[in-house]
Enzyme design. Sequence first.
Site, short mmCIF file in Angstrom:
data_model
loop_
_atom_site.label_atom_id
_atom_site.label_comp_id
_atom_site.label_asym_id
_atom_site.label_seq_id
_atom_site.Cartn_x
_atom_site.Cartn_y
_atom_site.Cartn_z
N LEU A 136 -19.04 8.98 -0.89
CA LEU A 136 -18.60 8.66 0.46
C LEU A 136 -17.20 8.06 0.44
O LEU A 136 -16.95 7.08 -0.27
CB LEU A 136 -19.55 7.66 1.12
CG LEU A 136 -21.04 8.04 1.15
CD1 LEU A 136 -21.80 7.05 2.03
CD2 LEU A 136 -21.23 9.47 1.64
N ALA A 179 -15.16 8.26 3.62
CA ALA A 179 -14.64 8.50 4.97
C ALA A 179 -14.21 7.22 5.66
O ALA A 179 -13.47 7.25 6.63
CB ALA A 179 -15.69 9.21 5.81
N ARG A 202 -6.57 -2.31 4.94
CA ARG A 202 -6.16 -3.52 4.24
C ARG A 202 -5.33 -3.26 2.99
O ARG A 202 -4.77 -4.19 2.42
CB ARG A 202 -7.38 -4.40 3.95
CG ARG A 202 -7.82 -5.18 5.17
CD ARG A 202 -9.09 -5.93 4.93
NE ARG A 202 -10.22 -5.01 4.83
CZ ARG A 202 -11.44 -5.38 4.46
NH1 ARG A 202 -11.68 -6.63 4.14
NH2 ARG A 202 -12.42 -4.51 4.41
N GLN A 231 -16.74 13.92 7.85
CA GLN A 231 -17.53 13.13 8.78
C GLN A 231 -16.61 12.86 9.97
O GLN A 231 -15.64 12.11 9.85
CB GLN A 231 -17.97 11.80 8.13
CG GLN A 231 -18.86 10.97 9.02
CD GLN A 231 -19.06 9.54 8.52
OE1 GLN A 231 -18.25 9.04 7.74
NE2 GLN A 231 -20.12 8.90 8.97
N GLU A 270 -29.12 -5.58 5.82
CA GLU A 270 -27.68 -5.85 5.83
C GLU A 270 -27.44 -7.30 6.26
O GLU A 270 -28.21 -7.85 7.07
CB GLU A 270 -26.97 -4.88 6.78
CG GLU A 270 -26.94 -3.45 6.28
CD GLU A 270 -26.35 -3.32 4.87
OE1 GLU A 270 -25.19 -3.70 4.66
OE2 GLU A 270 -27.07 -2.85 3.96
N ASN A 310 -27.73 -5.09 -2.85
CA ASN A 310 -27.51 -3.65 -2.98
C ASN A 310 -26.10 -3.40 -3.49
O ASN A 310 -25.12 -3.75 -2.85
CB ASN A 310 -27.71 -3.00 -1.60
CG ASN A 310 -27.38 -1.52 -1.61
OD1 ASN A 310 -27.39 -0.89 -2.67
ND2 ASN A 310 -27.10 -0.99 -0.43
N TYR A 368 19.51 8.11 -27.25
CA TYR A 368 18.79 8.95 -26.28
C TYR A 368 18.63 10.35 -26.85
O TYR A 368 19.62 11.02 -27.15
CB TYR A 368 19.52 9.02 -24.93
CG TYR A 368 18.85 10.03 -24.03
CD1 TYR A 368 17.54 9.83 -23.59
CD2 TYR A 368 19.50 11.21 -23.65
CE1 TYR A 368 16.90 10.77 -22.80
CE2 TYR A 368 18.86 12.16 -22.85
CZ TYR A 368 17.56 11.93 -22.44
OH TYR A 368 16.92 12.87 -21.67
N SER A 389 26.76 7.48 -36.51
CA SER A 389 26.56 6.61 -35.35
C SER A 389 27.52 6.94 -34.21
O SER A 389 28.63 7.40 -34.43
CB SER A 389 26.78 5.16 -35.75
OG SER A 389 25.81 4.80 -36.69
C1 UD1 Z 1 -22.68 -1.14 1.94
C2 UD1 Z 1 -24.19 -1.23 1.99
C3 UD1 Z 1 -24.63 -2.61 1.52
C4 UD1 Z 1 -24.12 -2.84 0.12
C5 UD1 Z 1 -22.62 -2.65 0.06
C6 UD1 Z 1 -22.15 -2.65 -1.36
C7 UD1 Z 1 -24.93 0.18 3.86
C8 UD1 Z 1 -25.39 0.21 5.24
N1 UD1 Z 1 -24.61 -1.01 3.36
O1 UD1 Z 1 -22.16 -2.08 2.87
O2 UD1 Z 1 -26.03 -2.71 1.52
O3 UD1 Z 1 -24.46 -4.13 -0.31
O4 UD1 Z 1 -22.23 -1.38 0.62
O5 UD1 Z 1 -20.77 -2.60 -1.41
O6 UD1 Z 1 -24.89 1.21 3.23
N2 UD1 Z 1 -18.59 5.18 4.72
C9 UD1 Z 1 -18.38 6.43 5.22
N3 UD1 Z 1 -18.71 6.67 6.52
C10 UD1 Z 1 -19.25 5.72 7.32
C11 UD1 Z 1 -19.44 4.43 6.79
C12 UD1 Z 1 -19.10 4.19 5.48
O7 UD1 Z 1 -17.90 7.33 4.54
O8 UD1 Z 1 -19.53 6.04 8.46
C13 UD1 Z 1 -18.25 4.92 3.33
C14 UD1 Z 1 -17.10 3.95 3.16
O9 UD1 Z 1 -15.87 4.65 2.96
C15 UD1 Z 1 -17.45 3.23 1.87
C16 UD1 Z 1 -18.96 3.28 1.84
O10 UD1 Z 1 -19.35 4.30 2.72
O11 UD1 Z 1 -16.95 3.91 0.74
C17 UD1 Z 1 -19.62 1.95 2.22
O12 UD1 Z 1 -19.24 1.57 3.49
P1 UD1 Z 1 -18.90 0.07 3.84
O13 UD1 Z 1 -18.51 -0.02 5.24
O14 UD1 Z 1 -17.97 -0.48 2.82
O15 UD1 Z 1 -20.33 -0.60 3.66
P2 UD1 Z 1 -20.63 -2.13 3.37
O16 UD1 Z 1 -20.65 -2.85 4.66
O17 UD1 Z 1 -19.78 -2.62 2.30
#
Ligand code: UD1
Length: 453
Positions: free
Chosen positions: A11, A13, A18, A78, A158, A173, A352, A391
């Site tokens: 994933l 997306a 930041r 997505q 969460e 997690n 060089y 040289s």
């Molecule tokens: C997520 C987990 C959390 C875990 C944590 C670890 C869920 C709901 N929560 O939270 O339990 O402890 O990671 O770091 O899964 N992404 C998409 N599309 C979306 C949303 C997210 O591609 O619609 C991708 C983001 O780019 C990222 C990853 O999914 O790479 C995780 O998303 P993020 O928003 O960072 O989840 P956390 O709140 O960190």
Amino acid sequence: MSQRTCLSIILAAGEGTRMKSVVPKVLHTIAGLPMVAHVVKAAEAAGSGELALVIGHGADEMRKAALKFAPKAEAFVQEKRLGTAHAVLAARAAISKGYDDILVMFGDTPLIDPEALAAARLKLAEGAAVVVVGFRTENPSGYGRLIEKAGKLVAIREEKDCSDEEKKITFCNGGLMAVAGRHALNLLDQVGSKNAKGEYYLTDIVEIAAAQGLDVVATEASFENALGINNRAELAQAEDIWQQRRRREAMLSGVTLIAPETVFFSHDTEIGADTIVEPNVWFGPGVKIATGAKIHAFSHIEGATIASNCDVGPFARLRPGADLRNKAKVGNFCEVKQAIVEEGAKVNHLTYIGDARIGAGANIGAGTITCNYDGYSKFFTDIGEGAFIGSNSSLVAPVSIGKGGYIASGSVITESVPDDALAFGRARQRTLPGKGKELRERFSQAAAARKKG
Ligand code: UD1
Ligand code: MG
């Protein structure tokens, strides 16, 4: 396990801002490789043959970059960022092909350990429907908590949805999940968005599977597996952890690092046993070093091949295409680019060498420059075996110096020199006895006259 088919869904997306960058987050590099490529490598190392990359709308740059390091990966878009379960379902077409194992990883967690993935796959092979790779931390804030009942994982909550009691749980997690392919779509399609964020949480499949009586398992891995990068400070932290691991690996494989914390490797550095690396050395991408080489302090090396028992630096710069054969020496303040330095040849000081071949045993004097560029094109310099370049000589390419050729110091060589010839390319010296003194007197008198007048 190798017979089991496996799809990895990465994933990527969710684009934060930041990093303060025009470069998409997951293309920022650790050890010279985009972080998402580290994730791809981990998936491959865990035996996952197929890859699906979930990217955001308009992420063409990502798609192109991804194809470079994972040509087999299929990209899925997505359209709206509605949560991690929704993101996984963007790859529905891939999941539908039918795999034994589905791994879900995040593109911004570059330190994923292939062993943690393999361990999760093993649990699937043993019959689990969902495997969550967790980690323990004293500071669980922000992570989903693993809720267990009678030693069984029953849900992931969460942070925003946790009760005060649940917030105290320190088993979290890590973001890696393994799902049995035959249950994946059924579980994912049941995920709703009734939660504090209004998102479709991937983590909800744990509760859904547990309620169906399916086997849900939590495994434990180190915190690094969960280290998600959101800003450049975290990027540096991940780089640091990666470098520490790699240094240790190098040392355990027989490489001496005198001050390991000052040596930086790339993702693909190859370095043979009995090589000694002095402090403050940087290895950019594409470096291969055979055994027994000495890399002296403050050298900067990228795209270079270094054969056995070579001696490099201190303060050497080897650029792409530098090809040092056995026992070659490239010493202090020398730069070598796209050039072969054959066996035992010496380029010892302030030189060089670019677009060139230096024959075996040749000696390149201090301050020698191969003038390889006329502002428009690059030209080649060929130096024969056993040649001696005095040289401070400039070799204006294209030019060749024959075997055993001898170039007088301070020469500008514009024409090729045959084997064993001696070439001067400088003004002949004239020495005029007494003239130095005479000149000094004349100048001093002139200065005195100017002061008076
Ligand atoms: C997520 C987990 C959390 C875990 C944590 C670890 C869920 C709901 N929560 O939270 O339990 O402890 O990671 O770091 O899964 N992404 C998409 N599309 C979306 C949303 C997210 O591609 O619609 C991708 C983001 O780019 C990222 C990853 O999914 O790479 C995780 O998303 P993020 O928003 O960072 O989840 P956390 O709140 O960190
Ligand atoms: Mg995150």
